[in-house]
Design a protein around this motif. Structure first.
Motif, PDB file in Angstrom:
ATOM      1  N   SER A   1       0.797  -1.226   0.000  1.00  0.00           N
ATOM      2  CA  SER A   1       0.000   0.000   0.000  1.00  0.00           C
ATOM      3  C   SER A   1       0.827   1.272   0.000  1.00  0.00           C
ATOM      4  O   SER A   1       0.320   2.332  -0.368  1.00  0.00           O
ATOM      5  N   THR A   2       2.096   1.180   0.411  1.00  0.00           N
ATOM      6  CA  THR A   2       2.853   2.408   0.624  1.00  0.00           C
ATOM      7  C   THR A   2       4.013   2.579  -0.337  1.00  0.00           C
ATOM      8  O   THR A   2       4.506   1.610  -0.909  1.00  0.00           O
ATOM      9  N   PHE A   3       4.419   3.827  -0.509  1.00  0.00           N
ATOM     10  CA  PHE A   3       5.621   4.236  -1.206  1.00  0.00           C
ATOM     11  C   PHE A   3       5.657   3.847  -2.671  1.00  0.00           C
ATOM     12  O   PHE A   3       5.196   4.579  -3.519  1.00  0.00           O
ATOM     13  N   PHE A   4       6.208   2.680  -2.995  1.00  0.00           N
ATOM     14  CA  PHE A   4       6.474   2.393  -4.391  1.00  0.00           C
ATOM     15  C   PHE A   4       6.503   0.894  -4.643  1.00  0.00           C
ATOM     16  O   PHE A   4       6.506   0.090  -3.719  1.00  0.00           O
ATOM     17  N   CYS A   5       6.536   0.553  -5.920  1.00  0.00           N
ATOM     18  CA  CYS A   5       6.657  -0.836  -6.363  1.00  0.00           C
ATOM     19  C   CYS A   5       8.031  -1.365  -5.936  1.00  0.00           C
ATOM     20  O   CYS A   5       9.025  -0.654  -6.035  1.00  0.00           O
ATOM     21  N   SER A   6       8.084  -2.611  -5.457  1.00  0.00           N
ATOM     22  CA  SER A   6       9.355  -3.130  -4.973  1.00  0.00           C
ATOM     23  C   SER A   6       9.432  -4.633  -5.149  1.00  0.00           C
ATOM     24  O   SER A   6       8.428  -5.338  -5.032  1.00  0.00           O
ATOM     25  N   LEU A   7      10.655  -5.130  -5.405  1.00  0.00           N
ATOM     26  CA  LEU A   7      10.887  -6.571  -5.484  1.00  0.00           C
ATOM     27  C   LEU A   7      11.344  -7.138  -4.143  1.00  0.00           C
ATOM     28  O   LEU A   7      11.679  -8.315  -4.050  1.00  0.00           O
ATOM     29  N   SER A   8      11.362  -6.304  -3.141  1.00  0.00           N
ATOM     30  CA  SER A   8      11.647  -6.760  -1.785  1.00  0.00           C
ATOM     31  C   SER A   8      10.344  -7.094  -1.083  1.00  0.00           C
ATOM     32  O   SER A   8       9.350  -6.393  -1.243  1.00  0.00           O
ATOM     33  N   GLU A   9      10.366  -8.167  -0.265  1.00  0.00           N
ATOM     34  CA  GLU A   9       9.165  -8.569   0.469  1.00  0.00           C
ATOM     35  C   GLU A   9       8.725  -7.517   1.480  1.00  0.00           C
ATOM     36  O   GLU A   9       7.550  -7.454   1.848  1.00  0.00           O
ATOM     37  N   SER A  10       9.686  -6.719   1.921  1.00  0.00           N
ATOM     38  CA  SER A  10       9.398  -5.736   2.956  1.00  0.00           C
ATOM     39  C   SER A  10       8.338  -4.749   2.501  1.00  0.00           C
ATOM     40  O   SER A  10       8.412  -4.225   1.391  1.00  0.00           O
ATOM     41  N   GLY A  11       7.358  -4.520   3.346  1.00  0.00           N
ATOM     42  CA  GLY A  11       6.354  -3.521   3.044  1.00  0.00           C
ATOM     43  C   GLY A  11       5.094  -4.047   2.395  1.00  0.00           C
ATOM     44  O   GLY A  11       4.148  -3.284   2.205  1.00  0.00           O
ATOM     45  N   TYR A  12       5.076  -5.315   2.048  1.00  0.00           N
ATOM     46  CA  TYR A  12       3.859  -5.887   1.462  1.00  0.00           C
ATOM     47  C   TYR A  12       2.870  -6.218   2.583  1.00  0.00           C
ATOM     48  O   TYR A  12       3.220  -6.818   3.589  1.00  0.00           O
ATOM     49  N   ASN A  13       1.627  -5.825   2.362  1.00  0.00           N
ATOM     50  CA  ASN A  13       0.617  -5.924   3.396  1.00  0.00           C
ATOM     51  C   ASN A  13      -0.169  -7.231   3.352  1.00  0.00           C
ATOM     52  O   ASN A  13      -0.592  -7.741   4.394  1.00  0.00           O
ATOM     53  N   TYR A  14      -0.407  -7.738   2.157  1.00  0.00           N
ATOM     54  CA  TYR A  14      -1.223  -8.936   1.995  1.00  0.00           C
ATOM     55  C   TYR A  14      -0.550  -9.895   1.023  1.00  0.00           C
ATOM     56  O   TYR A  14       0.088  -9.472   0.047  1.00  0.00           O
ATOM     57  N   TRP A  15      -0.776 -11.187   1.275  1.00  0.00           N
ATOM     58  CA  TRP A  15      -0.211 -12.252   0.435  1.00  0.00           C
ATOM     59  C   TRP A  15      -1.277 -13.304   0.167  1.00  0.00           C
ATOM     60  O   TRP A  15      -2.141 -13.572   1.017  1.00  0.00           O
ATOM     61  N   GLY A  16      -1.170 -13.928  -1.008  1.00  0.00           N
ATOM     62  CA  GLY A  16      -1.987 -15.085  -1.284  1.00  0.00           C
ATOM     63  C   GLY A  16      -1.301 -16.351  -0.797  1.00  0.00           C
ATOM     64  O   GLY A  16      -0.197 -16.306  -0.249  1.00  0.00           O
ATOM     65  N   GLN A  17      -1.952 -17.476  -1.024  1.00  0.00           N
ATOM     66  CA  GLN A  17      -1.437 -18.770  -0.577  1.00  0.00           C
ATOM     67  C   GLN A  17      -0.488 -19.390  -1.587  1.00  0.00           C
ATOM     68  O   GLN A  17       0.207 -20.361  -1.260  1.00  0.00           O
ATOM     69  N   GLY A  18      -0.471 -18.871  -2.785  1.00  0.00           N
ATOM     70  CA  GLY A  18       0.464 -19.345  -3.796  1.00  0.00           C
ATOM     71  C   GLY A  18      -0.143 -20.325  -4.787  1.00  0.00           C
ATOM     72  O   GLY A  18      -1.152 -20.982  -4.500  1.00  0.00           O
ATOM     73  N   THR A  19       0.498 -20.420  -5.937  1.00  0.00           N
ATOM     74  CA  THR A  19       0.130 -21.390  -6.971  1.00  0.00           C
ATOM     75  C   THR A  19       1.419 -22.014  -7.485  1.00  0.00           C
ATOM     76  O   THR A  19       2.400 -21.323  -7.737  1.00  0.00           O
ATOM     77  N   GLN A  20       1.420 -23.336  -7.611  1.00  0.00           N
ATOM     78  CA  GLN A  20       2.640 -24.062  -7.962  1.00  0.00           C
ATOM     79  C   GLN A  20       2.860 -24.050  -9.466  1.00  0.00           C
ATOM     80  O   GLN A  20       1.943 -24.349 -10.245  1.00  0.00           O
ATOM     81  N   VAL A  21       4.077 -23.736  -9.851  1.00  0.00           N
ATOM     82  CA  VAL A  21       4.499 -23.786 -11.254  1.00  0.00           C
ATOM     83  C   VAL A  21       5.660 -24.766 -11.356  1.00  0.00           C
ATOM     84  O   VAL A  21       6.649 -24.634 -10.628  1.00  0.00           O
ATOM     85  N   THR A  22       5.527 -25.732 -12.248  1.00  0.00           N
ATOM     86  CA  THR A  22       6.579 -26.716 -12.463  1.00  0.00           C
ATOM     87  C   THR A  22       6.903 -26.770 -13.946  1.00  0.00           C
ATOM     88  O   THR A  22       6.014 -26.958 -14.776  1.00  0.00           O
TER      89      THR A  22
END
Length: 123
Positions: free
Chosen positions: A99-120
């Motif tokens: 929600s804050t500041f800017f787009c980032s490839l660091s996990e820090s600052g992310y507020n919500y996450w999904g459960q994931g989807t597997q790619v093989t």
């Protein structure tokens, strides 16, 4: 209650394509910077791509030219188009909302996450 759900994962041969989707309930994705992350077995989670609220994007070097991130705010959905896939793309893929500041490839600052989807990706 906020719920973030990824879909579109699966098994694909090297050189193939997949499109991942991420939808959310309980909030509006247009208000967030959005990111795709992945975690392979035995490795730390890494940022793959992110897209800002205004549509600007960034990618980790290993996927540049092969993956494309996009968002459809009208559908409240985030996408990741993955082409020319490689076995090293095999991982659990997660969608994150920041929600804050800017787009980032660091996990820090992310507020919500999904459960994931597997790619093989098979060789």
């Amino acid at each position: 209650q906020v719920q973030v759900v990824e879909s579109g994962g699966g098994l694909v041969q090297a050189g193939g394509s997949l499109r991942l989707s991420c939808t959310a309930s309980g909030l509006t994705l247009a208000n967030y910077h959005l990111g795709w992350f992945r975690q392979a077995p035995g490795k730390e989670r890494e940022g793959v791509s992110c897209i800002s609220r205004s549509g600007g994007s960034m990618y980790v070097d290993s996927v540049k030219g092969r993956f494309t991130i996009s968002r459809d705010n009208a559908k409240n959905t985030l996408y990741l188009q993955m082409n020319s896939m490689k076995p090293e793309d095999t991982a659990m893929y997660y969608c994150g909302l920041r929600s804050t500041f800017f787009c980032s490839l660091s996990e820090s600052g992310y507020n919500y996450w999904g459960q994931g989807t597997q790619v093989t990706v098979s060789s």
